[in-house]
Enzyme design. Sequence first.
Site, PDB file in Angstrom:
ATOM      1  CE  LYS A 211      41.985  41.841  44.728  1.00 30.99           C
ATOM      2  NZ  LYS A 211      41.099  41.410  43.613  1.00 30.99           N
TER       3      LYS A 211
HETATM    4  C1  LIG Z   1      41.100  40.154  42.990  1.00 31.62           C
HETATM    5  C2  LIG Z   1      39.895  39.799  42.196  1.00 31.62           C
HETATM    6  C3  LIG Z   1      39.618  38.462  41.811  1.00 31.62           C
HETATM    7  C4  LIG Z   1      40.568  37.314  42.098  1.00 31.62           C
HETATM    8  O1  LIG Z   1      40.660  37.006  43.458  1.00 31.62           O
HETATM    9  P1  LIG Z   1      41.868  36.088  43.990  1.00 31.62           P
HETATM   10  O2  LIG Z   1      41.752  36.123  45.460  1.00 31.62           O
HETATM   11  O3  LIG Z   1      43.131  36.763  43.501  1.00 31.62           O
HETATM   12  O4  LIG Z   1      41.695  34.735  43.406  1.00 31.62           O
HETATM   13  C5  LIG Z   1      38.433  38.210  41.133  1.00 31.62           C
HETATM   14  N1  LIG Z   1      37.574  39.205  40.816  1.00 31.62           N
HETATM   15  C6  LIG Z   1      37.813  40.495  41.159  1.00 31.62           C
HETATM   16  C7  LIG Z   1      36.835  41.526  40.768  1.00 31.62           C
HETATM   17  C8  LIG Z   1      38.974  40.843  41.865  1.00 31.62           C
HETATM   18  O5  LIG Z   1      39.195  42.116  42.187  1.00 31.62           O
END
Ligand SMILES: *Cc1c(COP(=O)(O)O)cnc(C)c1O
Length: 467
Positions: free
Chosen positions: A112
Amino acid sequence: MKYISTRGQGGEKSFQEVLLAGLAEDGGLYVPAELPQFDLEKIRSLRGLPYNELAFEVIKPFVAGDIPDAKLKEMIDDSYAAFSHEAVAPLTQLKSHQWVMELFHGPTLAFKDFALQLLGRLLDYVLTERGERAVVLGATSGDTGSAAIEGCRHSEALDIFILHPYQRVSEVQRRQMTTVLDSNVYNIAVQGNFDDCQAMVKQCFADQSFLPRSSEKKTRLVAVNSINWARIMAQVVYYFHASLELGGPDREIAFSVPTGNFGDIFAGYIARGMGLPVSKLIVATNRNDILHRFFQNNDYSKQSLEHTLSPSMDIMVSSNFERLLFDLNDRDGQALAELMATFEKTGKLSASEQSWQKIRELFDSSRTDDQDTCDAIKALFDRTEYLADPHTITGIRALEELETDSRTPNLVLATAHPVKFPEAIEKAGLDTPELPHHMKDLLEREERYDVVDNDLNSVKKFIHTHL
Ligand SMILES: *Cc1c(COP(=O)(O)O)cnc(C)c1O
């Protein structure tokens, strides 16, 4: 570049408008009216660029005209300079034809950061230009909150309030938020659960009259959850990066993506729409498998939430899936608005047989439960000494389970560093790894947060008095 809502109302919007709005007024999500097109020659010309320069080339057409190039370049450079690995998104080979791309070398050790480092800077720039301020408000059960705080902490034009459920997030995750002591950062520990936090955030957005009014400056609430288009845009870059590292665009590549809200994998779909040769997009889910049921049986139906060892993928519905449904309905906003209304009423929907068959040619899916998560982490480690986190491993398992073309490189998006999820690593019978160097003293750092009653007015009052 112009943007439209998936529900067809409101006309065309600029990048800046979309950035500040998050959700469209008609309840839909913003998507580009048309995707920029990169032909093979253009993609070849990007080979060998450092990550930040590649990011500038990929992002530029989405922002075209709305932010000066030099300013955009500077924000992108700063965003990825904060990563602890020089390659920003390094690839590691696990076996023949199988790679992972590590997206966890940012300040909070999860993918993120790729979007939120840039989003914070974009918001700061646009608000300052307009002479406005904004309040970033969000709820988190883990990764989003810390990444948002890291992205916004240096902003002059933003205050950020993040709600988390008191005593219900892991210590590492809490400390990644609460040890950020900048004066514009507020952590609210709500005496309730994550759903309570999320519901209160929604209610704050619905009625913003509690925000202080100042005569000279406008204050607004902005959302930084994954429905914000700018987040998807930033994530498109690393699909190009992976392809170029593995012989693209003169070779197709298949991606396997640990998925919750469908934001990360949707960025891969956009990259393909821009011209990147992508053979498959594999949706890897945990027991919260609404997407897996859709791609296997054309059954997108809401079930109750399961708490798993991969909590960042614990969702009941995938908020970004509406963006794919828009394309499956031939970009007919009216039709999609009706479909979503039905979904809100009945909790389920399906695509037309014809469009479902068509999308199945590109997408495949798999589902991994907690036991298989632990077993697969252990098996991979025994074989390769590579320690995958409980989200990443679902992507690796998906490749083991599904038949993929053995001549195409398969790449798994490694979405988090294993140190963030010690429970799963211990259950797999392995030692938890150490915190990376720049976070060694995390457990000793000073924390700051406020515990607030599980009550909307208490939360509103807290925000009001701290602005
Ligand atoms: C947010 C997240 C996901 C999922 O991503 P999306 O964009 O919501 O599909 C997967 N793995 C981790 C570690 C995350 O923080």
